[in-house]
Design an enzyme around this catalytic site. Sequence first.
Site, PDB file in Angstrom:
ATOM      1  N   GLY A  49      -0.365   0.957   5.985  1.00  0.00           N
ATOM      2  CA  GLY A  49      -0.268   0.424   7.337  1.00  0.00           C
ATOM      3  C   GLY A  49      -0.374  -1.083   7.289  1.00  0.00           C
ATOM      4  O   GLY A  49      -1.151  -1.625   6.487  1.00  0.00           O
ATOM      5  N   ALA A  82      -3.391  -5.184   5.741  1.00  0.00           N
ATOM      6  CA  ALA A  82      -2.806  -3.911   5.310  1.00  0.00           C
ATOM      7  C   ALA A  82      -3.899  -3.003   4.787  1.00  0.00           C
ATOM      8  O   ALA A  82      -4.973  -3.457   4.375  1.00  0.00           O
ATOM      9  CB  ALA A  82      -1.760  -4.159   4.228  1.00  0.00           C
ATOM     10  N   ASP A  83      -3.598  -1.720   4.789  1.00  0.00           N
ATOM     11  CA  ASP A  83      -4.483  -0.743   4.180  1.00  0.00           C
ATOM     12  C   ASP A  83      -3.627   0.410   3.672  1.00  0.00           C
ATOM     13  O   ASP A  83      -2.627   0.775   4.296  1.00  0.00           O
ATOM     14  CB  ASP A  83      -5.522  -0.222   5.169  1.00  0.00           C
ATOM     15  CG  ASP A  83      -6.660   0.464   4.441  1.00  0.00           C
ATOM     16  OD1 ASP A  83      -7.515  -0.256   3.893  1.00  0.00           O
ATOM     17  OD2 ASP A  83      -6.673   1.706   4.381  1.00  0.00           O
ATOM     18  N   THR A  84      -4.029   0.965   2.540  1.00  0.00           N
ATOM     19  CA  THR A  84      -3.263   2.015   1.882  1.00  0.00           C
ATOM     20  C   THR A  84      -4.158   3.205   1.594  1.00  0.00           C
ATOM     21  O   THR A  84      -5.296   3.034   1.150  1.00  0.00           O
ATOM     22  CB  THR A  84      -2.664   1.494   0.555  1.00  0.00           C
ATOM     23  OG1 THR A  84      -1.862   0.344   0.838  1.00  0.00           O
ATOM     24  CG2 THR A  84      -1.827   2.544  -0.144  1.00  0.00           C
TER      25      THR A  84
END
Length: 161
Positions: free
Chosen positions: A68, A31-33
């Site tokens: 994501g 994930a990445d924010t």
Amino acid sequence: LRPEEIPLYIAQHKAESYRPLLDDQTLLITADTLVFIEDQVLGKPKSEEEARAMLRQLSGRSHSVTTGVTLTTTERMECFSDTATVEFLPLADEEIDYYVRHYLTEADISYYLEHYAPLDKAGAYGIQEWIGYRAIRRIEGSFYTVMGLPVHLVGQYLRAF
């Protein structure tokens, strides 16, 4: 890429870099924010001063947070993202300084309870940390999306995976 597509792109590339290491029994979740305010993208600050500047920019304003996520096995990859809108109350410079000054530098959990990690958070804040309790007036969307993993969607996608 459109700004809201960037976290998904990064999550996919994280997954692709680890995919060769997977065995048939492993599920990888990456994930990445990122934080978006007007037309600006706020990732992780590189310094305490940059963290202070980001928090001043968010103070008293609304912004979007997009996370994501990629679910990956040796056979399959599924990608999705979620966005929440966060409204911050105004923050005094003293509050911002307190939060940034208590930057987490050790992994000990008791230390973590009194210290924070603004340099390890997109937009320089953790919703689950003191600044989140103090500054967030309203969230439209998932708390967990802002925290960095929209678990409600992970569950949905895992059922279909």
